[in-house]
Design a protein around this motif. Structure first.
Motif, mmCIF file in Angstrom:
data_model
loop_
_atom_site.group_PDB
_atom_site.id
_atom_site.type_symbol
_atom_site.label_atom_id
_atom_site.label_comp_id
_atom_site.label_asym_id
_atom_site.label_seq_id
_atom_site.Cartn_x
_atom_site.Cartn_y
_atom_site.Cartn_z
ATOM 1 N N THR A 139 0.812 -1.210 0.000
ATOM 2 C CA THR A 139 0.000 0.000 0.000
ATOM 3 C C THR A 139 0.848 1.265 0.000
ATOM 4 O O THR A 139 0.298 2.367 -0.008
ATOM 5 N N SER A 140 2.171 1.123 0.028
ATOM 6 C CA SER A 140 3.032 2.306 0.056
ATOM 7 C C SER A 140 2.786 3.158 -1.192
ATOM 8 O O SER A 140 2.907 2.670 -2.311
ATOM 9 N N PRO A 141 2.456 4.435 -0.998
ATOM 10 C CA PRO A 141 2.172 5.279 -2.188
ATOM 11 C C PRO A 141 3.389 5.468 -3.080
ATOM 12 O O PRO A 141 3.241 5.763 -4.257
ATOM 13 N N ILE A 142 4.597 5.284 -2.521
ATOM 14 C CA ILE A 142 5.788 5.492 -3.343
ATOM 15 C C ILE A 142 5.860 4.466 -4.473
ATOM 16 O O ILE A 142 6.342 4.766 -5.564
ATOM 17 N N TYR A 143 5.366 3.239 -4.225
ATOM 18 C CA TYR A 143 5.401 2.222 -5.270
ATOM 19 C C TYR A 143 4.511 2.616 -6.450
ATOM 20 O O TYR A 143 4.893 2.453 -7.609
ATOM 21 N N PHE A 144 3.339 3.131 -6.156
ATOM 22 C CA PHE A 144 2.417 3.474 -7.234
ATOM 23 C C PHE A 144 2.854 4.748 -7.945
ATOM 24 O O PHE A 144 2.685 4.868 -9.157
ATOM 25 N N ALA A 145 3.427 5.677 -7.200
ATOM 26 C CA ALA A 145 3.964 6.869 -7.858
ATOM 27 C C ALA A 145 5.091 6.476 -8.801
ATOM 28 O O ALA A 145 5.185 6.974 -9.936
ATOM 29 N N GLN A 146 5.943 5.533 -8.352
ATOM 30 C CA GLN A 146 7.038 5.076 -9.206
ATOM 31 C C GLN A 146 6.513 4.262 -10.386
ATOM 32 O O GLN A 146 7.019 4.381 -11.506
ATOM 33 N N LEU A 147 5.481 3.449 -10.144
ATOM 34 C CA LEU A 147 4.900 2.646 -11.221
ATOM 35 C C LEU A 147 4.360 3.543 -12.326
ATOM 36 O O LEU A 147 4.600 3.287 -13.519
ATOM 37 N N MET A 148 3.636 4.596 -11.958
ATOM 38 C CA MET A 148 3.086 5.484 -12.976
ATOM 39 C C MET A 148 4.202 6.206 -13.725
ATOM 40 O O MET A 148 4.122 6.410 -14.945
ATOM 41 N N ALA A 149 5.271 6.577 -13.007
ATOM 42 C CA ALA A 149 6.414 7.220 -13.667
ATOM 43 C C ALA A 149 7.114 6.237 -14.604
ATOM 44 O O ALA A 149 7.564 6.614 -15.702
ATOM 45 N N VAL A 150 7.214 4.964 -14.194
ATOM 46 C CA VAL A 150 7.841 3.938 -15.036
ATOM 47 C C VAL A 150 7.021 3.729 -16.312
ATOM 48 O O VAL A 150 7.576 3.622 -17.416
ATOM 49 N N LEU A 151 5.699 3.683 -16.187
ATOM 50 C CA LEU A 151 4.851 3.499 -17.357
ATOM 51 C C LEU A 151 4.969 4.693 -18.308
ATOM 52 O O LEU A 151 5.038 4.521 -19.531
ATOM 53 N N THR A 152 5.004 5.893 -17.742
ATOM 54 C CA THR A 152 5.163 7.084 -18.583
ATOM 55 C C THR A 152 6.494 7.040 -19.320
ATOM 56 O O THR A 152 6.575 7.370 -20.516
ATOM 57 N N SER A 153 7.554 6.610 -18.633
ATOM 58 C CA SER A 153 8.872 6.497 -19.260
ATOM 59 C C SER A 153 8.856 5.450 -20.366
ATOM 60 O O SER A 153 9.435 5.648 -21.438
ATOM 61 N N LEU A 154 8.180 4.335 -20.126
ATOM 62 C CA LEU A 154 8.079 3.282 -21.137
ATOM 63 C C LEU A 154 7.345 3.788 -22.370
ATOM 64 O O LEU A 154 7.747 3.527 -23.509
ATOM 65 N N HIS A 155 6.285 4.533 -22.153
ATOM 66 C CA HIS A 155 5.481 5.024 -23.269
ATOM 67 C C HIS A 155 6.255 6.022 -24.120
ATOM 68 O O HIS A 155 5.988 6.148 -25.322
#
Length: 262
Positions: A139-155
């Motif tokens: 539930t750590s918000p840092i994981y989801f913030a990083q996940l969204m940043a990773v997806l944006t970088s991938l795109h």
């Protein structure tokens, strides 16, 4: 008249010097410097091969953790399809995933390609960690913030993962790593391809937000709720694939496997 001193007899001054010298402790030869121990070469421990996933279902690979050249690797093995019609699409899937990962070889959020065994097995870098859905603190918000940043970088690389779910996201020492790029799509420049890339990006983001809502139980913001809604035509395609096409292909595969075992 004093007799001349014998040349072998030391003079009084020499005698005093010799007496003083004899009183000094004997000089010990210097001890050789201790040899420096040779550096110890650490050999990584061998890993007992362990099956992480059975390839049950249509075109699913056996995923095995094993040792290759002294290092732990992940082996995606489609060998179960050898000799059947499914060997051709399995080979294409393997080749496709290898090409996608080669494009991402300098990207720190995807495993590296180690090699290939024959035409139906791919060796990938082993990323130690745990799935996001099973992490110590998912539930750590840092994981989801990083996940969204990773997806944006991938795109930004014109690549969409196309299968974002908890089992395809590894948390490795605080770093989010995406795995299983078999369904990924590379859409380079071009107006038509950009038209397709935009909704597919939204589909990736929707998968991440769906995971966030399920694991944290928190309500999404209005903007997140908007992003989570996939375009209608993508929902229609996914519905048709999951409810009609995929079950039919599975039945055909099971029927062929039954005929081969008779």
């Amino acid at each position: 008249m004093n007799a001349p001193l014998d040349s072998a007899t030391p003079s009084p001054a020499e005698a005093r010097t010799l007496d003083a010298a004899s009183a000094l402790p004997e000089t010990q030869p210097p001890h050789p410097a201790p040899a420096k121990p040779s550096p110890e070469i650490l050999t990584p421990p061998l890993i007992t091969p362990r099956t992480l996933q059975r390839g049950e279902g249509l075109l699913k690979a056996d995923v095995v953790l094993k040792t290759h050249a002294g290092q732990p690797v992940i082996c995606k093995d489609y060998s179960r399809y050898a000799g059947s019609w499914q060997a051709i699409p399995a080979r294409l899937l393997l080749r496709h995933e290898a090409r996608i990962l080669e494009r991402l070889r300098h990207w720190p959020h995807a495993p590296k390609v180690v090699g290939q065994i024959g035409k139906l097995a791919l060796l990938l870098e082993y990323v130690p960690g745990e799935m996001l859905s099973e992490a110590a603190d998912p539930t750590s918000p840092i994981y989801f913030a990083q996940l969204m940043a990773v997806l944006t970088s991938l795109h930004r690389s014109s690549i969409v993962h196309n299968d974002i779910r908890g089992s395809n996201i590894i948390v490795s020492r605080g770093r989010v790593v995406l795995i299983d790029f078999a369904s990924a799509i590379y859409l380079p420049g071009g107006r038509l391809l950009r038209f397709l890339l935009r909704p597919l990006r939204r589909s990736d983001l929707a998968g991440g937000l769906k995971l966030k809502a399920r694991l944290t139980g928190e309500a999404l913001t209005p903007e997140e709720a908007r992003l989570r809604r996939k375009p209608a035509w993508i929902r229609g395609l996914q519905h048709t694939w999951k409810r009609h096409l995929l079950p039919r292909l599975k039945r055909q595969s099971q029927a062929q496997r039954y005929d081969e075992t008779r």
